[in-house]
Design a protein around this motif. Structure first.
Motif, mmCIF file in Angstrom:
data_model
loop_
_atom_site.group_PDB
_atom_site.id
_atom_site.type_symbol
_atom_site.label_atom_id
_atom_site.label_comp_id
_atom_site.label_asym_id
_atom_site.label_seq_id
_atom_site.Cartn_x
_atom_site.Cartn_y
_atom_site.Cartn_z
ATOM 1 N N GLU A 52 -9.050 -1.752 -2.014
ATOM 2 C CA GLU A 52 -10.343 -1.407 -1.410
ATOM 3 C C GLU A 52 -11.452 -1.379 -2.462
ATOM 4 O O GLU A 52 -12.607 -1.678 -2.154
ATOM 5 N N GLU A 53 -11.110 -1.020 -3.703
ATOM 6 C CA GLU A 53 -12.110 -0.974 -4.778
ATOM 7 C C GLU A 53 -12.610 -2.363 -5.146
ATOM 8 O O GLU A 53 -13.685 -2.507 -5.714
ATOM 9 N N GLU A 54 -11.854 -3.400 -4.809
ATOM 10 C CA GLU A 54 -12.237 -4.771 -5.147
ATOM 11 C C GLU A 54 -13.291 -5.343 -4.204
ATOM 12 O O GLU A 54 -13.971 -6.304 -4.537
ATOM 13 N N GLY A 55 -13.397 -4.784 -3.017
ATOM 14 C CA GLY A 55 -14.386 -5.303 -2.084
ATOM 15 C C GLY A 55 -14.217 -4.722 -0.697
ATOM 16 O O GLY A 55 -13.188 -4.158 -0.347
ATOM 17 N N ILE A 56 -15.256 -4.873 0.088
ATOM 18 C CA ILE A 56 -15.320 -4.337 1.442
ATOM 19 C C ILE A 56 -14.296 -5.033 2.333
ATOM 20 O O ILE A 56 -14.181 -6.258 2.315
ATOM 21 N N THR A 57 -13.565 -4.237 3.125
ATOM 22 C CA THR A 57 -12.590 -4.824 4.049
ATOM 23 C C THR A 57 -13.029 -4.709 5.509
ATOM 24 O O THR A 57 -12.340 -5.203 6.394
ATOM 25 N N GLY A 58 -14.156 -4.072 5.755
ATOM 26 C CA GLY A 58 -14.737 -4.082 7.094
ATOM 27 C C GLY A 58 -15.490 -5.394 7.251
ATOM 28 O O GLY A 58 -16.440 -5.667 6.517
ATOM 29 N N ILE A 59 -15.046 -6.231 8.185
ATOM 30 C CA ILE A 59 -15.614 -7.585 8.285
ATOM 31 C C ILE A 59 -16.700 -7.699 9.342
ATOM 32 O O ILE A 59 -17.265 -8.766 9.534
ATOM 33 N N GLY A 60 -17.005 -6.601 10.022
ATOM 34 C CA GLY A 60 -18.016 -6.623 11.072
ATOM 35 C C GLY A 60 -17.368 -6.623 12.444
ATOM 36 O O GLY A 60 -16.148 -6.734 12.582
ATOM 37 N N ASN A 61 -18.193 -6.459 13.474
ATOM 38 C CA ASN A 61 -17.723 -6.405 14.863
ATOM 39 C C ASN A 61 -16.707 -5.295 15.090
ATOM 40 O O ASN A 61 -15.827 -5.423 15.946
ATOM 41 N N GLY A 62 -16.764 -4.217 14.300
ATOM 42 C CA GLY A 62 -15.856 -3.105 14.475
ATOM 43 C C GLY A 62 -14.453 -3.343 13.950
ATOM 44 O O GLY A 62 -13.519 -2.628 14.310
ATOM 45 N N ILE A 63 -14.296 -4.334 13.064
ATOM 46 C CA ILE A 63 -12.964 -4.725 12.579
ATOM 47 C C ILE A 63 -12.859 -4.514 11.071
ATOM 48 O O ILE A 63 -13.775 -4.845 10.317
ATOM 49 N N ALA A 64 -11.704 -3.993 10.651
ATOM 50 C CA ALA A 64 -11.392 -3.870 9.220
ATOM 51 C C ALA A 64 -10.036 -4.525 8.973
ATOM 52 O O ALA A 64 -9.136 -4.457 9.812
ATOM 53 N N ILE A 65 -9.908 -5.147 7.797
ATOM 54 C CA ILE A 65 -8.646 -5.793 7.427
ATOM 55 C C ILE A 65 -8.219 -5.345 6.030
ATOM 56 O O ILE A 65 -8.217 -6.134 5.082
ATOM 57 N N PRO A 66 -7.847 -4.072 5.902
ATOM 58 C CA PRO A 66 -7.369 -3.592 4.597
ATOM 59 C C PRO A 66 -6.043 -4.260 4.230
ATOM 60 O O PRO A 66 -5.306 -4.710 5.109
ATOM 61 N N HIS A 67 -5.778 -4.303 2.939
ATOM 62 C CA HIS A 67 -4.584 -4.983 2.440
ATOM 63 C C HIS A 67 -3.723 -4.013 1.657
ATOM 64 O O HIS A 67 -4.206 -3.379 0.721
ATOM 65 N N GLY A 68 -2.474 -3.933 2.017
ATOM 66 C CA GLY A 68 -1.516 -3.153 1.259
ATOM 67 C C GLY A 68 -0.615 -4.101 0.500
ATOM 68 O O GLY A 68 0.485 -4.432 0.942
ATOM 69 N N LYS A 69 -1.108 -4.586 -0.647
ATOM 70 C CA LYS A 69 -0.319 -5.473 -1.504
ATOM 71 C C LYS A 69 0.380 -4.573 -2.520
ATOM 72 O O LYS A 69 -0.250 -4.031 -3.419
ATOM 73 N N SER A 70 1.711 -4.402 -2.337
ATOM 74 C CA SER A 70 2.395 -3.346 -3.063
ATOM 75 C C SER A 70 3.852 -3.692 -3.327
ATOM 76 O O SER A 70 4.482 -4.387 -2.528
ATOM 77 N N ASP A 71 4.382 -3.172 -4.435
ATOM 78 C CA ASP A 71 5.805 -3.383 -4.720
ATOM 79 C C ASP A 71 6.689 -2.453 -3.903
ATOM 80 O O ASP A 71 7.910 -2.530 -3.953
ATOM 81 N N THR A 72 6.090 -1.573 -3.103
ATOM 82 C CA THR A 72 6.868 -0.722 -2.207
ATOM 83 C C THR A 72 7.197 -1.422 -0.884
ATOM 84 O O THR A 72 7.970 -0.925 -0.085
ATOM 85 N N VAL A 73 6.618 -2.611 -0.669
ATOM 86 C CA VAL A 73 6.831 -3.360 0.569
ATOM 87 C C VAL A 73 8.227 -3.982 0.588
ATOM 88 O O VAL A 73 8.625 -4.669 -0.350
ATOM 89 N N LYS A 74 8.935 -3.743 1.689
ATOM 90 C CA LYS A 74 10.261 -4.324 1.886
ATOM 91 C C LYS A 74 10.208 -5.516 2.834
ATOM 92 O O LYS A 74 11.057 -6.392 2.771
ATOM 93 N N GLN A 75 9.204 -5.543 3.710
ATOM 94 C CA GLN A 75 9.095 -6.587 4.720
ATOM 95 C C GLN A 75 7.623 -6.843 5.008
ATOM 96 O O GLN A 75 6.845 -5.900 5.166
ATOM 97 N N ILE A 76 7.244 -8.111 5.093
ATOM 98 C CA ILE A 76 5.868 -8.476 5.424
ATOM 99 C C ILE A 76 5.568 -8.077 6.863
ATOM 100 O O ILE A 76 6.388 -8.269 7.749
ATOM 101 N N GLY A 77 4.388 -7.525 7.066
ATOM 102 C CA GLY A 77 3.967 -7.186 8.415
ATOM 103 C C GLY A 77 2.470 -6.943 8.480
ATOM 104 O O GLY A 77 1.807 -6.833 7.449
ATOM 105 N N ILE A 78 1.961 -6.888 9.693
ATOM 106 C CA ILE A 78 0.560 -6.533 9.912
ATOM 107 C C ILE A 78 0.556 -5.401 10.921
ATOM 108 O O ILE A 78 0.895 -5.589 12.087
ATOM 109 N N SER A 79 0.218 -4.221 10.460
ATOM 110 C CA SER A 79 0.087 -3.077 11.347
ATOM 111 C C SER A 79 -1.303 -3.151 11.976
ATOM 112 O O SER A 79 -2.284 -3.433 11.296
ATOM 113 N N ILE A 80 -1.352 -2.899 13.279
ATOM 114 C CA ILE A 80 -2.629 -2.974 13.992
ATOM 115 C C ILE A 80 -2.883 -1.633 14.659
ATOM 116 O O ILE A 80 -2.003 -1.090 15.335
#
Length: 150
Positions: A52-80
């Motif tokens: 989040e410190e690298e840049g805004i993740t709110g893209i407009g129209n009431g939508i945000a797309i934050p990214h959890g790029k982490s070594d704690t991830v076991k499986q790729i997914g998109i939580s909505i």
């Protein structure tokens, strides 16, 4: 990677009762943890805030797309998550958000490539005003997934 592979009704909630960005990220990270996508909520959330410190993740129209790029991830997914009421979020149009797509990806190179492909696919869908309007009104998780994959 196909969107159908990373969209799972177990990590989607269309009625989140949160009052802040932090509460939303906590709730959605816990969904990912409970579904077996991540090993640790605190570490994953820390990595979201680093991104989040690298840049805004709110893209407009009431939508945000934050990214959890982490070594704690076991499986790729998109939580909505869709919030009951819009919440404050740093956004390109300076408006609050009520629809959050939390990307859950590992920080290794293969996953990074997949992350960019997934982001492009989701961004393409979110660039369509009719799809965005439908996402704000959809009543069930299966219908939401269909909107994004069809």
């Amino acid at each position: 990677m196909d969107l159908r592979e990373v969209l799972n009704k177990d990590i989607i909630d269309l009625d989140i009762n949160v009052k802040s960005k932090d509460e939303a990220l906590q709730y959605m990270s816990e969904m990912l943890y409970n579904a077996g996508y991540i090993k640790d909520v605190a570490d994953f959330k820390r990595d979201i805030y680093i991104r989040e410190e690298e840049g805004i993740t709110g893209i407009g129209n009431g939508i945000a797309i934050p990214h959890g790029k982490s070594d704690t991830v076991k499986q790729i997914g998109i939580s909505i998550g869709r919030t009951k009421k819009p919440i404050e979020w740093e956004s390109l149009d300076e408006n609050p958000v009520d629809l959050i797509f939390l990307f859950c990806v590992s920080d290794d190179n293969d996953y990074a490539d997949n992350h960019l492909k997934l982001l492009a696919k989701i961004a393409g869908k979110l660039g369509n005003d009719k799809i965005v309007e439908a996402l704000t009104k959809v009543k069930d998780k299966e219908a939401l997934i269909s909107l994004l994959v069809d």
